[in-house]
Design an enzyme around this catalytic site. Structure first.
Site, PDB file in Angstrom:
ATOM      1  N   ARG A   1      37.255  53.795  55.878  1.00  0.00           N
ATOM      2  CA  ARG A   1      37.293  53.279  54.511  1.00  0.00           C
ATOM      3  C   ARG A   1      35.918  52.720  54.159  1.00  0.00           C
ATOM      4  NH1 ARG A   1      40.834  52.063  50.739  1.00  0.00           N
ATOM      5  NH2 ARG A   1      42.590  52.495  52.139  1.00  0.00           N
TER       6      ARG A   1
ATOM      7  N   SER B   1      40.787  47.580  42.702  1.00  0.00           N
ATOM      8  CA  SER B   1      41.024  46.145  42.669  1.00  0.00           C
ATOM      9  C   SER B   1      41.130  45.617  41.247  1.00  0.00           C
ATOM     10  CB  SER B   1      39.875  45.419  43.386  1.00  0.00           C
ATOM     11  OG  SER B   1      39.794  45.819  44.726  1.00  0.00           O
TER      12      SER B   1
ATOM     13  N   ASP C   1      38.141  27.198  17.865  1.00  0.00           N
ATOM     14  CA  ASP C   1      36.847  27.741  18.298  1.00  0.00           C
ATOM     15  C   ASP C   1      36.792  29.255  18.120  1.00  0.00           C
ATOM     16  OD1 ASP C   1      34.259  27.584  19.757  1.00  0.00           O
ATOM     17  OD2 ASP C   1      35.353  28.758  21.247  1.00  0.00           O
TER      18      ASP C   1
END
Length: 607
Positions: free
Chosen positions: A98, A153, A577
């Site tokens: 990997r 991820s 804001d």
């Protein structure tokens, strides 16, 4: 092809070595290489190689906020050194490699490295763990080069929270990469999600929902300690807690068979195309079946992700070590591998590299945000799945399961924006007996009127109330605030067209974060561990307003009114804001406590 890549067949020296420990790949009857077998009989057939320490994200659990000091380029492994070491490991029995980082896809010669690895006899699987930022662009060439498996991820399905976690923009690039991988036939596409309490554990059910229609394997990873990521036991959500949460929504969730050396415990909702897994490194380690070795970008061999002992193969290579000598060094390191890591409480105190400097085990995941983040509730309004949770919250921020009835075409999906669960019912706990010497936080006289302000001493000076004599009880509170935006700002917010982005998502996140830091903002408040916090936002078209509702819960000696009020107020300020570029004629009003339970007196504001 890079200039320093050379043919990587087995050398005469290694092929003809008299050592009986070396493994001949074509003869499966011979024992597995003794060099890669530790003293507990574990065979290490899986090598993770970090191609770079650099990354184009700054994930909070992976890299310290200030960044890391990168190793000088001359001290990193060259392409030829990476391939020489890979060939050596494969000859000894490694059948899966990997490529990790950092972010491996930012290395310019990553395609060449994969193509050369593909030529190694005996190597069955080449995988990559990536943050997905460059994936969609590179994936066709990666597949042509020989890439077999992908781990992507992603820790949140909310774009605003994505930017908060990784400190960069790019959510939609990651989503595009996931879709591209599915389109190109990768099955499964593994999506790694590091679960952190108070940050993204409220999205667990949303991630599971990804597996319904597509062959995605979502892998929930327990938050692990590394240098600089400020690991805290309270932030870790155990796999058992995650599993219980999922089973509340999908009771038929079933365990699926996994390989002996698989790190993830596999589960599947019957009828779903994909599955989920749990990597329980902290609460339920899998050291007994570990078959992994790690090679860092600077050439150090790590035999355990959590171990701090390393041996430099780079130095040995550059000093002219033969392959037989390298094998002796590798074998000695593997032989010293311990039976298991030190356990989560001890690991948090050990010195180890930041995650970015180890062959990374990062997380990922995604899908079309319009489908994931919006869902219908009963009635004529729609609800949005963005409840942000803290410890103990089992709702997990998903309303996907409730979206069964068709949505009327004349209703906006953004008209109602609320937590996935209503505030908890008042706990039936008898009031605690007060100790004679304890200061009372809600002192009253016989008529029920306050006898004095509780945050002042006998001389009228400010002082924190002493609650040490009180018994902990279950405390809840909710608060409300209204933001009058005006027609123009309301329309842009409703349609999610504000230049600053999704104001509703950011306001919810800000409110929950503020509730957990109330004691830092209001000087005399007690710091409280919250069991639950949620912020809901309801659009009021008639007044061009947003009604903010915040609820908090704790088990403690004092109440959470201030936490709820702080959450509502900060969420309202955040809306101001985000919208002030459209108009400064915005009014924040009606900041008020709605109810409280669990103290000396309960309170419920009249409708």
């Amino acid at each position: 092809m890079c200039a320093d890549i050379r043919p990587i067949g087995i050398t005469n020296e290694l092929a003809s070595s008299p050592s009986t420990r070396s493994r001949v790949l074509k003869d499966d009857t011979l024992p597995f290489s003794a060099f890669l077998t530790d003293s507990f009989g574990r065979r290490h057939s899986y090598l993770r190689i970090s191609l770079t320490e650099k990354c184009n994200l700054r994930c909070q659990y992976c890299m310290p906020e200030e960044g890391v000091k990168l190793t000088p380029r001359a001290q990193l492994l060259t392409t030829a050194e990476v391939l020489r070491l890979a060939r050596l490991f494969v000859h000894e029995g490694v059948d899966k490699i990997r490529l990790t980082g950092g972010e491996p896809l930012i290395r310019p010669d990553v395609l060449d490295i994969i193509a050369e690895l593909r030529k190694l006899e005996g190597l069955k699987t080449i995988a990559v763990t990536t943050n997905g930022m460059n994936l969609a662009r590179l994936l066709p060439k990666l597949k042509d080069s020989g890439l077999d498996l992908l781990n992507i991820s992603l820790d949140t399905l909310i774009p605003a929270k994505f930017e908060f976690i990784v400190r960069r923009k790019g959510f939609h690039k990651v989503m595009e990469g996931i879709d591209k991988a599915l389109e190109m036939g990768y099955n499964p596409v593994k999506v790694n999600c590091v679960v952190m309490r108070g940050l993204n554990e409220d999205e667990i059910l949303d991630f599971v929902a990804l597996t319904e229609k597509k062959p995605i394997e979502v892998r929930f990873i327990e938050y692990m300690p590394f240098d600089g990521n400020k690991w805290n036991f309270k932030k870790m959500v155990s796999y058992q807690e995650m599993l219980d949460c999922i089973k509340q929504q999908w009771p038929a969730l079933e365990m699926v068979p996994t390989g002996h050396a698989d790190t993830a415990k596999g589960y599947k909702v019957p009828g779903f195309a994909g599955k989920v897994g749990f990597i329980s490194s902290m609460s339920d380690h899998f050291c007994g079946s570990c078959n992994r070795l790690r090679l860092t970008a600077d050439g150090n061999l790590k035999v355990c992700l959590f171990g701090n002992s390393e041996v430099s193969l780079r130095d040995e290579l550059r000093s002219g070590a033969t392959e037989t000598q390298l094998l002796d060094i590798i074998g000695a390191a593997v032989g010293r591998k311990k039976k298991q890591h030190a356990g989560m409480l001890n690991l948090s105190k050990m010195k180890n590299r930041p995650m970015i400097l180890i062959a990374r085990t990062r997380p990922a995941s995604g899908t079309d945000t319009a489908r994931l983040r919006y869902a219908q509730t009963s009635g004529s309004l729609a609800a949005r799945s963005l409840s942000l949770g803290t410890p103990g919250y089992s709702g997990s921020g998903s309303l996907l399961q409730n979206s069964k009835a068709p949505l009327p075409s004349n209703h906006s999906l953004r008209l109602y924006h609320r937590p996935a669960s209503s505030p908890p019912p008042p706990a039936q706990v008898p009031p605690p007996a007060e100790s004679p010497g304890a200061a009372r936080a809600d002192a009253v006289d016989a008529d029920g009127d306050a006898t004095r302000l509780t945050h002042t001493d006998a001389d009228g000076r400010a002082a924190m109330v002493d609650v040490g004599g009180k018994a902990p009880t279950r405390r809840t509170a909710s608060a409300r605030a209204t933001v009058l935006l005006g027609a123009a700002a309301f329309r842009l917010l409703r349609d999610n067209q504000l230049a600053k982005g999704d104001a509703l998502a950011v306001a919810q996140l800000a409110g929950v974060m503020a509730s957990k830091r109330t004691a830092e903002l209001v000087p005399l408040c007690h710091p409280l561990p919250l069991d639950h916090a949620a912020v809901g936002l309801e659009l009021d078209p008639a007044r061009h307003a947003v009604v903010v509702t915040a609820s908090c819960r704790t088990t403690g000696r004092t109440g959470v009114e201030m936490e709820a009020l702080t959450a509502a107020a900060v969420a309202a300020l955040t809306l101001y804001d985000m919208c002030k570029a459209v108009s400064h004629d915005i009014v924040i009003t009606e900041v008020q406590l709605v109810h409280k339970t669990g103290g000396k007196r309960d309170f419920q504001r009249a409708p």
